[in-house]
Write a protein that holds these residues in place. Structure first.
Motif, PDB file in Angstrom:
ATOM      1  N   VAL A 108      35.583  -8.045  68.489  1.00 39.21           N
ATOM      2  CA  VAL A 108      34.397  -8.110  67.808  1.00 39.21           C
ATOM      3  C   VAL A 108      34.566  -6.716  66.975  1.00 39.21           C
ATOM      4  O   VAL A 108      34.409  -5.713  67.141  1.00 39.21           O
ATOM      5  N   LEU A 109      34.579  -7.362  65.482  1.00 39.51           N
ATOM      6  CA  LEU A 109      35.030  -6.233  64.478  1.00 39.51           C
ATOM      7  C   LEU A 109      33.820  -6.526  63.578  1.00 39.51           C
ATOM      8  O   LEU A 109      33.445  -7.481  62.831  1.00 39.51           O
ATOM      9  N   LEU A 110      33.581  -5.112  62.679  1.00 43.16           N
ATOM     10  CA  LEU A 110      32.727  -5.215  61.708  1.00 43.16           C
ATOM     11  C   LEU A 110      33.598  -4.905  60.236  1.00 43.16           C
ATOM     12  O   LEU A 110      34.121  -4.149  60.086  1.00 43.16           O
ATOM     13  N   CYS A 111      33.048  -5.908  59.628  1.00 43.94           N
ATOM     14  CA  CYS A 111      33.775  -5.897  58.072  1.00 43.94           C
ATOM     15  C   CYS A 111      33.335  -4.543  57.334  1.00 43.94           C
ATOM     16  O   CYS A 111      32.331  -4.017  57.543  1.00 43.94           O
ATOM     17  N   SER A 112      34.129  -4.336  56.212  1.00 46.94           N
ATOM     18  CA  SER A 112      33.846  -3.106  55.575  1.00 46.94           C
ATOM     19  C   SER A 112      32.680  -3.404  54.923  1.00 46.94           C
ATOM     20  O   SER A 112      31.976  -2.298  54.683  1.00 46.94           O
ATOM     21  N   GLU A 113      32.145  -4.601  54.426  1.00 50.08           N
ATOM     22  CA  GLU A 113      30.884  -4.737  53.516  1.00 50.08           C
ATOM     23  C   GLU A 113      29.911  -4.354  54.390  1.00 50.08           C
ATOM     24  O   GLU A 113      28.828  -3.689  53.889  1.00 50.08           O
ATOM     25  N   CYS A 156      26.732  -5.376  67.330  1.00 50.24           N
ATOM     26  CA  CYS A 156      27.033  -6.926  67.626  1.00 50.24           C
ATOM     27  C   CYS A 156      26.258  -7.946  66.817  1.00 50.24           C
ATOM     28  O   CYS A 156      26.558  -9.247  66.447  1.00 50.24           O
ATOM     29  N   LEU A 157      25.127  -7.582  66.073  1.00 48.11           N
ATOM     30  CA  LEU A 157      24.525  -8.452  64.951  1.00 48.11           C
ATOM     31  C   LEU A 157      25.506  -8.657  63.723  1.00 48.11           C
ATOM     32  O   LEU A 157      25.510  -9.751  63.432  1.00 48.11           O
ATOM     33  N   LEU A 158      25.811  -7.600  63.440  1.00 48.31           N
ATOM     34  CA  LEU A 158      26.504  -7.420  62.103  1.00 48.31           C
ATOM     35  C   LEU A 158      27.956  -7.864  62.307  1.00 48.31           C
ATOM     36  O   LEU A 158      28.383  -8.487  61.302  1.00 48.31           O
ATOM     37  N   ALA A 159      28.511  -7.634  63.515  1.00 50.70           N
ATOM     38  CA  ALA A 159      30.011  -7.889  63.441  1.00 50.70           C
ATOM     39  C   ALA A 159      30.527  -9.320  63.742  1.00 50.70           C
ATOM     40  O   ALA A 159      29.555 -10.270  63.789  1.00 50.70           O
ATOM     41  N   ASP A 160      31.621  -9.453  63.729  1.00 44.04           N
ATOM     42  CA  ASP A 160      32.209 -10.863  63.867  1.00 44.04           C
ATOM     43  C   ASP A 160      33.350 -11.035  64.679  1.00 44.04           C
ATOM     44  O   ASP A 160      33.842  -9.967  64.651  1.00 44.04           O
ATOM     45  N   ASP A 216      35.947  -1.576  64.657  1.00 39.68           N
ATOM     46  CA  ASP A 216      35.703  -1.944  65.992  1.00 39.68           C
ATOM     47  C   ASP A 216      34.435  -0.872  66.432  1.00 39.68           C
ATOM     48  O   ASP A 216      34.022   0.079  65.490  1.00 39.68           O
ATOM     49  N   PHE A 217      33.719  -1.069  67.614  1.00 42.32           N
ATOM     50  CA  PHE A 217      32.743  -0.220  67.963  1.00 42.32           C
ATOM     51  C   PHE A 217      32.920   1.103  68.028  1.00 42.32           C
ATOM     52  O   PHE A 217      32.076   1.925  67.612  1.00 42.32           O
ATOM     53  N   GLN A 218      34.159   1.561  68.622  1.00 48.73           N
ATOM     54  CA  GLN A 218      34.333   2.861  68.941  1.00 48.73           C
ATOM     55  C   GLN A 218      34.543   3.583  67.528  1.00 48.73           C
ATOM     56  O   GLN A 218      33.936   4.712  67.254  1.00 48.73           O
ATOM     57  N   THR A 219      35.067   3.086  66.514  1.00 50.98           N
ATOM     58  CA  THR A 219      35.526   3.631  65.028  1.00 50.98           C
ATOM     59  C   THR A 219      33.935   3.670  64.397  1.00 50.98           C
ATOM     60  O   THR A 219      33.547   4.685  63.963  1.00 50.98           O
ATOM     61  N   PHE A 220      33.113   2.452  64.644  1.00 51.86           N
ATOM     62  CA  PHE A 220      31.685   2.594  63.934  1.00 51.86           C
ATOM     63  C   PHE A 220      30.899   3.720  64.609  1.00 51.86           C
ATOM     64  O   PHE A 220      30.103   4.415  63.985  1.00 51.86           O
TER      65      PHE A 220
END
Length: 477
Positions: free
Chosen positions: A127-132, A111-115, A165-169
């Motif tokens: 809410v998705l996390l970028c590849s970087e 949640c902190l790092l995602a956008d 997404d969080f499930q993939t992460f």
């Protein structure tokens, strides 16, 4: 079925808004949400507008970073309570060893790092996390587990996806780490990343602390945040020093031949006397404490500050890449125009080429004949060079044989001279011996004549000297 799903989502949304009202001490938000949405369905943009205008505007602007961090933690817990049943069900299917506490820590890190990414056409937000950021987290996992290079290539293929997404992460953490390493090691890494990103810990490590009553340095564990420095006398009794506007850090003067590198953390009511065994380690702590003091009045946490800083840098990189891409497209367009112009010019030159084709064929025929003659001449030169090399080799061999014959002739001449010298010496010796023999014979004849004369006068016994002379004469013969 659609109606039941709609009522379920509405109920979950009301529970979430009511929980937010309880956290920020603002009652009646659930009923206000019904009045705000009316009978029509509520889009995400309308929900975001409601939360920004009706919910979070009740927060005071004077709240400090500690209070904001506590509110953020409670909001994350409320969101986790609502969504954990589905997330835990998916996690248990993949790997039942992962506990709820560590999944919640990963949830807060995510949640902190995602956008928040919203589709403009469907108004669906995710809410998705970028590849970087995913690369950053997975690299920290690999580095902490001492597998930075062994599994790096395997993780590079995961970063081809733009967003997580969080499930993939969560599935990457469970399937790639929980199945390849001990769970205690993975939990420890999750806790380290959680402390760095979420708990606003700038630095953590051991330092030597001087006692207040006994001037003796004792090693203790220290944890530095943006507004405090905590050390542990024992794991259950931490002592925290809160920073204020008068807090400063100073580098100590190290006595000669001292193994301690000292520094001081000075607050308004006490002085903390610290030391390290390594000068570089002390410099790291001095830099970290000065960074914490510089962020003392910032409401933004250090982890969020680093995230925003990375966002800005990545945004600059994307802009630079976009500029480079636009420049490349312009170059391609210019090349395309130049190619079209070249094609037009080629069409104009096609007629001239057709007229020159016959002449070119004639020149090609002449060229092939000349090349054939040149090849024959080159081959003749090669054959001539080969013959010359063979002649030179034969000549060298003849010269070698001649030198060998001359050497043998010289050796034979030397041997012949030696034989001649030996023969000459032998002849000289033989002449000398013959001369000596003649002298001996002459003496013998003289002796015999004398003996005859003596025998004629007086008969005497045979002279032994005469017998010895005969023996000498026989020996010489």
């Amino acid at each position: 079925m659609q109606t039941d799903r709609y009522f379920l989502l509405s109920f979950i949304l009301q529970v979430l808004v009511t929980s937010l009202g309880t956290i920020i001490d603002c009652q009646g938000l659930g009923e206000a949400l019904e009045d705000f949405g009316g009978s029509s369905s509520l889009t995400f943009s309308e929900l975001e507008l409601y939360l920004s205008r009706e919910v979070f505007t009740s927060l005071s602007d004077s709240l400090g970073r500690k209070e904001l961090s506590s509110l953020e933690s409670q909001i994350d817990e409320a969101c986790w309570i609502i969504s954990k049943s589905k997330l835990l069900a998916e996690s248990l299917k993949r790997n039942p060893r992962v506990d709820t506490e560590n999944i919640f820590k990963l949830f807060r890190i995510f949640c902190l790092l995602a956008d928040l990414v919203q589709d403009a056409d469907t108004d669906v937000a995710q809410v998705l996390l970028c590849s970087e950021e995913a690369d950053l987290v997975f690299t920290k996992f690999l580095s902490s587990l001492s597998k930075e290079w062994d599994m790096k290539e395997e993780f590079d293929c995961l970063f081809s996806n733009a967003l997580f997404d969080f499930q993939t992460f969560l599935s990457v953490v469970e399937l790639k780490f929980m199945k390849n390493f001990e769970k205690e090691e993975v939990y420890e890494v999750i806790n380290e990343i959680y402390e760095e990103f979420v708990d606003d810990i700038i630095k953590k490590g051991t330092l030597l602390k001087r006692g207040e009553y006994l001037p003796k340095f004792v090693e203790k564990l220290f944890v530095l945040t943006s507004n405090s420095l905590t050390y542990y006398t024992n794991p259950k009794k931490p002592k925290t020093i809160e920073f204020d506007s008068q807090t400063r850090v100073e580098e100590g003067q190290d006595p000669q031949n001292s193994k301690f590198h000292q520094f001081y953390v000075i607050t308004s009511d006490r002085v903390l006397h610290l030391a390290t065994l390594d000068k570089r380690y002390r410099s790291q702590w001095l830099t970290a404490v000065r960074l914490a003091l510089s962020r003392l009045h910032c409401q933004e946490s250090y982890g969020r500050h680093l995230r925003n800083k990375r966002r800005l840098e990545w945004h600059r990189i994307r802009i630079r890449r976009q500029i480079e891409s636009d420049r490349a497209r312009e170059m391609l367009r210019a090349e395309k125009l130049a190619r079209l112009a070249a094609e037009d010019e080629a069409k104009e030159l096609a007629k001239q080429k057709a007229m020159e084709e016959e002449q070119r064929r004639h020149l090609d025929m002449v060229r092939r004949q000349l090349e054939k003659l040149l090849a024959e001449e080159i081959q003749a030169k090669k054959d001539e060079e080969l013959v010359r090399s063979l002649q030179a080799r034969i000549l060298n061999e003849e010269w070698t044989k001649r030198e060998e014959l001359e050497r043998l002739q010289e050796e034979q001449r030397k041997l012949l001279d030696m034989e001649r010298n030996k023969t000459k010496t032998y002849i000289q010796r033989q002449s000398e011996m013959e001369r000596q023999l003649e002298d001996a014979q002459l003496k013998l004849r003289e002796l015999e004549k004398a003996r005859v004369d003596m025998d004629s006068e007086t008969p005497v016994q045979p002279d032994t000297r005469t017998q010895s002379g005969k023996r000498i004469l026989e020996a010489s013969r």
